[in-house]
Design a protein around this motif. Structure first.
Motif, PDB file in Angstrom:
ATOM      1  N   ILE A 208      -3.467  17.052 -42.612  1.00  0.00           N
ATOM      2  CA  ILE A 208      -4.693  17.089 -41.590  1.00  0.00           C
ATOM      3  C   ILE A 208      -5.576  18.303 -42.293  1.00  0.00           C
ATOM      4  CG2 ILE A 208      -3.746  16.079 -39.703  1.00  0.00           C
ATOM      5  CD1 ILE A 208      -3.499  18.946 -38.371  1.00  0.00           C
ATOM      6  N   ASN A 209      -6.855  18.009 -42.113  1.00  0.00           N
ATOM      7  CA  ASN A 209      -7.851  19.250 -42.581  1.00  0.00           C
ATOM      8  C   ASN A 209      -7.770  20.476 -41.819  1.00  0.00           C
ATOM      9  OD1 ASN A 209      -9.914  19.515 -40.141  1.00  0.00           O
ATOM     10  ND2 ASN A 209     -10.270  17.348 -40.692  1.00  0.00           N
ATOM     11  N   ASP A 210      -8.413  21.461 -42.346  1.00  0.00           N
ATOM     12  CA  ASP A 210      -8.090  22.738 -41.802  1.00  0.00           C
ATOM     13  C   ASP A 210      -8.711  23.005 -40.240  1.00  0.00           C
ATOM     14  OD1 ASP A 210      -7.119  23.699 -44.298  1.00  0.00           O
ATOM     15  OD2 ASP A 210      -9.287  24.574 -44.869  1.00  0.00           O
ATOM     16  N   ASP A 211      -9.846  22.337 -40.034  1.00  0.00           N
ATOM     17  CA  ASP A 211     -10.247  22.521 -38.563  1.00  0.00           C
ATOM     18  C   ASP A 211      -9.180  21.895 -37.514  1.00  0.00           C
ATOM     19  OD1 ASP A 211     -12.470  23.994 -39.226  1.00  0.00           O
ATOM     20  OD2 ASP A 211     -13.705  22.410 -39.399  1.00  0.00           O
ATOM     21  N   ALA A 212      -8.719  20.849 -37.880  1.00  0.00           N
ATOM     22  CA  ALA A 212      -7.884  20.201 -37.070  1.00  0.00           C
ATOM     23  C   ALA A 212      -6.567  20.508 -36.898  1.00  0.00           C
ATOM     24  CB  ALA A 212      -7.635  18.524 -37.460  1.00  0.00           C
ATOM     25  N   PHE A 213      -6.031  21.485 -38.189  1.00  0.00           N
ATOM     26  CA  PHE A 213      -4.844  22.010 -38.325  1.00  0.00           C
ATOM     27  C   PHE A 213      -4.905  23.230 -37.258  1.00  0.00           C
ATOM     28  CE2 PHE A 213      -2.646  25.796 -40.192  1.00  0.00           C
ATOM     29  CZ  PHE A 213      -1.384  25.013 -40.250  1.00  0.00           C
ATOM     30  N   PHE A 214      -6.102  24.118 -37.317  1.00  0.00           N
ATOM     31  CA  PHE A 214      -6.149  25.368 -36.695  1.00  0.00           C
ATOM     32  C   PHE A 214      -6.148  24.949 -35.141  1.00  0.00           C
ATOM     33  CE2 PHE A 214      -8.732  28.669 -34.621  1.00  0.00           C
ATOM     34  CZ  PHE A 214      -8.194  29.687 -35.038  1.00  0.00           C
ATOM     35  N   GLN A 215      -7.020  23.898 -34.796  1.00  0.00           N
ATOM     36  CA  GLN A 215      -7.049  23.785 -33.402  1.00  0.00           C
ATOM     37  C   GLN A 215      -5.791  23.081 -32.700  1.00  0.00           C
ATOM     38  OE1 GLN A 215     -10.528  20.758 -33.053  1.00  0.00           O
ATOM     39  NE2 GLN A 215     -11.515  22.569 -32.437  1.00  0.00           N
ATOM     40  N   PHE A 216      -5.093  22.354 -33.540  1.00  0.00           N
ATOM     41  CA  PHE A 216      -3.802  21.890 -32.985  1.00  0.00           C
ATOM     42  C   PHE A 216      -2.815  22.974 -32.830  1.00  0.00           C
ATOM     43  CE2 PHE A 216       0.600  20.883 -34.362  1.00  0.00           C
ATOM     44  CZ  PHE A 216       0.833  19.971 -33.267  1.00  0.00           C
ATOM     45  N   ILE A 217      -2.551  23.996 -33.690  1.00  0.00           N
ATOM     46  CA  ILE A 217      -1.682  25.084 -33.628  1.00  0.00           C
ATOM     47  C   ILE A 217      -2.153  26.019 -32.331  1.00  0.00           C
ATOM     48  CG2 ILE A 217      -1.004  27.053 -35.085  1.00  0.00           C
ATOM     49  CD1 ILE A 217       0.302  24.889 -36.148  1.00  0.00           C
TER      50      ILE A 217
ATOM     51  N   CYS B 296      -8.519   8.806 -37.615  1.00  0.00           N
ATOM     52  CA  CYS B 296      -9.233   7.809 -38.128  1.00  0.00           C
ATOM     53  C   CYS B 296     -10.005   8.437 -39.405  1.00  0.00           C
ATOM     54  CB  CYS B 296     -10.249   6.854 -37.297  1.00  0.00           C
ATOM     55  SG  CYS B 296     -11.169   5.866 -38.290  1.00  0.00           S
ATOM     56  N   TYR B 297      -9.694   8.287 -40.438  1.00  0.00           N
ATOM     57  CA  TYR B 297     -10.159   8.867 -41.657  1.00  0.00           C
ATOM     58  C   TYR B 297     -10.791   7.898 -42.600  1.00  0.00           C
ATOM     59  CZ  TYR B 297      -6.843  12.553 -40.406  1.00  0.00           C
ATOM     60  OH  TYR B 297      -6.403  13.524 -39.677  1.00  0.00           O
ATOM     61  N   PHE B 298     -11.957   7.501 -42.519  1.00  0.00           N
ATOM     62  CA  PHE B 298     -12.664   6.637 -43.271  1.00  0.00           C
ATOM     63  C   PHE B 298     -14.292   6.972 -43.759  1.00  0.00           C
ATOM     64  CE2 PHE B 298     -14.754   2.423 -43.512  1.00  0.00           C
ATOM     65  CZ  PHE B 298     -14.398   2.110 -45.188  1.00  0.00           C
ATOM     66  N   GLU B 299     -15.098   6.594 -42.962  1.00  0.00           N
ATOM     67  CA  GLU B 299     -16.417   7.056 -43.390  1.00  0.00           C
ATOM     68  C   GLU B 299     -16.746   8.491 -42.685  1.00  0.00           C
ATOM     69  OE1 GLU B 299     -19.249   4.053 -42.215  1.00  0.00           O
ATOM     70  OE2 GLU B 299     -18.497   2.846 -44.010  1.00  0.00           O
ATOM     71  N   LYS B 300     -15.858   8.637 -41.349  1.00  0.00           N
ATOM     72  CA  LYS B 300     -16.042  10.025 -40.753  1.00  0.00           C
ATOM     73  C   LYS B 300     -14.542  10.302 -40.765  1.00  0.00           C
ATOM     74  CE  LYS B 300     -20.094   8.983 -38.027  1.00  0.00           C
ATOM     75  NZ  LYS B 300     -20.754   8.620 -36.758  1.00  0.00           N
ATOM     76  N   ILE B 301     -14.358  11.596 -40.397  1.00  0.00           N
ATOM     77  CA  ILE B 301     -12.961  12.149 -40.056  1.00  0.00           C
ATOM     78  C   ILE B 301     -12.777  12.522 -38.329  1.00  0.00           C
ATOM     79  CG2 ILE B 301     -11.044  14.043 -40.463  1.00  0.00           C
ATOM     80  CD1 ILE B 301     -12.557  14.179 -43.262  1.00  0.00           C
ATOM     81  N   ASN B 302     -11.749  11.854 -37.941  1.00  0.00           N
ATOM     82  CA  ASN B 302     -11.807  12.096 -36.560  1.00  0.00           C
ATOM     83  C   ASN B 302     -10.350  12.280 -36.262  1.00  0.00           C
ATOM     84  OD1 ASN B 302     -11.842  11.984 -33.885  1.00  0.00           O
ATOM     85  ND2 ASN B 302     -12.604   9.756 -33.525  1.00  0.00           N
ATOM     86  N   ASP B 303     -10.095  13.577 -35.700  1.00  0.00           N
ATOM     87  CA  ASP B 303      -8.718  13.853 -35.197  1.00  0.00           C
ATOM     88  C   ASP B 303      -8.617  14.278 -33.603  1.00  0.00           C
ATOM     89  OD1 ASP B 303      -6.755  14.180 -37.557  1.00  0.00           O
ATOM     90  OD2 ASP B 303      -8.737  15.365 -38.212  1.00  0.00           O
ATOM     91  N   ARG B 304      -7.773  13.539 -32.931  1.00  0.00           N
ATOM     92  CA  ARG B 304      -7.972  13.791 -31.520  1.00  0.00           C
ATOM     93  C   ARG B 304      -6.362  13.889 -31.143  1.00  0.00           C
ATOM     94  NH1 ARG B 304     -10.636  10.840 -26.433  1.00  0.00           N
ATOM     95  NH2 ARG B 304      -8.769  10.961 -25.046  1.00  0.00           N
ATOM     96  N   PHE B 305      -6.063  15.050 -30.460  1.00  0.00           N
ATOM     97  CA  PHE B 305      -4.910  15.600 -29.824  1.00  0.00           C
ATOM     98  C   PHE B 305      -4.820  15.559 -28.442  1.00  0.00           C
ATOM     99  CE2 PHE B 305      -5.479  17.574 -34.111  1.00  0.00           C
ATOM    100  CZ  PHE B 305      -4.317  17.205 -34.742  1.00  0.00           C
ATOM    101  N   GLU B 306      -3.721  14.764 -27.931  1.00  0.00           N
ATOM    102  CA  GLU B 306      -3.530  14.439 -26.413  1.00  0.00           C
ATOM    103  C   GLU B 306      -2.230  15.348 -26.140  1.00  0.00           C
ATOM    104  OE1 GLU B 306      -3.738  10.397 -25.212  1.00  0.00           O
ATOM    105  OE2 GLU B 306      -5.866  10.276 -26.185  1.00  0.00           O
ATOM    106  N   PHE B 307      -2.297  16.310 -25.395  1.00  0.00           N
ATOM    107  CA  PHE B 307      -1.056  17.033 -25.124  1.00  0.00           C
ATOM    108  C   PHE B 307      -0.836  16.852 -23.587  1.00  0.00           C
ATOM    109  CE2 PHE B 307      -3.477  19.293 -28.237  1.00  0.00           C
ATOM    110  CZ  PHE B 307      -2.365  19.886 -28.942  1.00  0.00           C
TER     111      PHE B 307
END
Length: 187
Positions: free
Chosen positions: A101-110, A161-172
């Motif tokens: 996963i990209n850096d922003d998603a990684f940081f937000q998840f952690i 969803c990684y295609f034209e846009k990068i979208n990461d959604r985490f549900e805790f």
């Protein structure tokens, strides 16, 4: 965020180490886990990262021989009842997911996981669907993770969803019913 910054976030995680003491019994070094009170042969941890508490601070090295830790060019001999901590390993599928996963998603998840009092080392199950899509141009799906910090359980669904846009959604979702959703979209 470079690799070194990611490694730093790994290192500061709660429960990243198994702490205990060592004793030499019948010419063999035994590690006694402080939390579980289980004993293990220290040689089972050869060539792994280990830290020893000396002079009021932790010194990081590699266990290269039962009873000897290499710290830089120096070899330190263990003594009976030395306090040591051994770096835990991440579940392989979680490690691959975090690498993917990209850096922003990684940081937000952690940081979100940590804010809920969980560590990545609390992971007891990870299904990494992303790893099965390496040859696909469009990558979308869901990864599942379960964390147990001995007080609560946290289930995480990672919709991506990684295609034209990068979208990461985490549900805790915690076993208490508390829910938290974070989403990161990059155009």
């Amino acid at each position: 965020m470079n690799r070194q910054q990611r490694i730093y976030l790994y290192d500061i995680q709660k429960r990243a180490y198994t702490e205990g003491t060592v004793e030499q019994i019948n010419d063999q070094w035994i590690f006694f886990d402080e939390e579980s009170e289980e004993a293990a042969m220290l040689e089972d941890y050869l060539q792994q990262e280990i830290e020893i508490f000396r002079m009021n601070r932790w010194k990081k090295g590699i266990l290269f021989e039962s009873g000897k830790i290499r710290i830089g060019n120096e070899a330190i001999m263990l003594r009976d009842h030395d306090l040591v901590r051994i770096k835990k390993h991440l579940i392989y599928s979680l490690e691959r997911l975090l690498d993917g996963i990209n850096d922003d998603a990684f940081f937000q998840f952690i940081t979100t996981l940590n804010s809920l009092n969980f560590s990545i080392f609390d992971c007891i199950y990870c299904y990494n669907h992303l790893s099965f899509l390496s040859d696909e141009q469009r990558k979308d799906g869901v990864n599942f993770m379960v964390f147990d910090n001995q007080e609560q359980i946290c289930n995480v669904q990672h919709h991506f969803c990684y295609f034209e846009k990068i979208n990461d959604r985490f549900e805790f979702t915690l076993n208490t019913g508390k829910r938290l959703i974070i989403e990161k979209m990059i155009s």
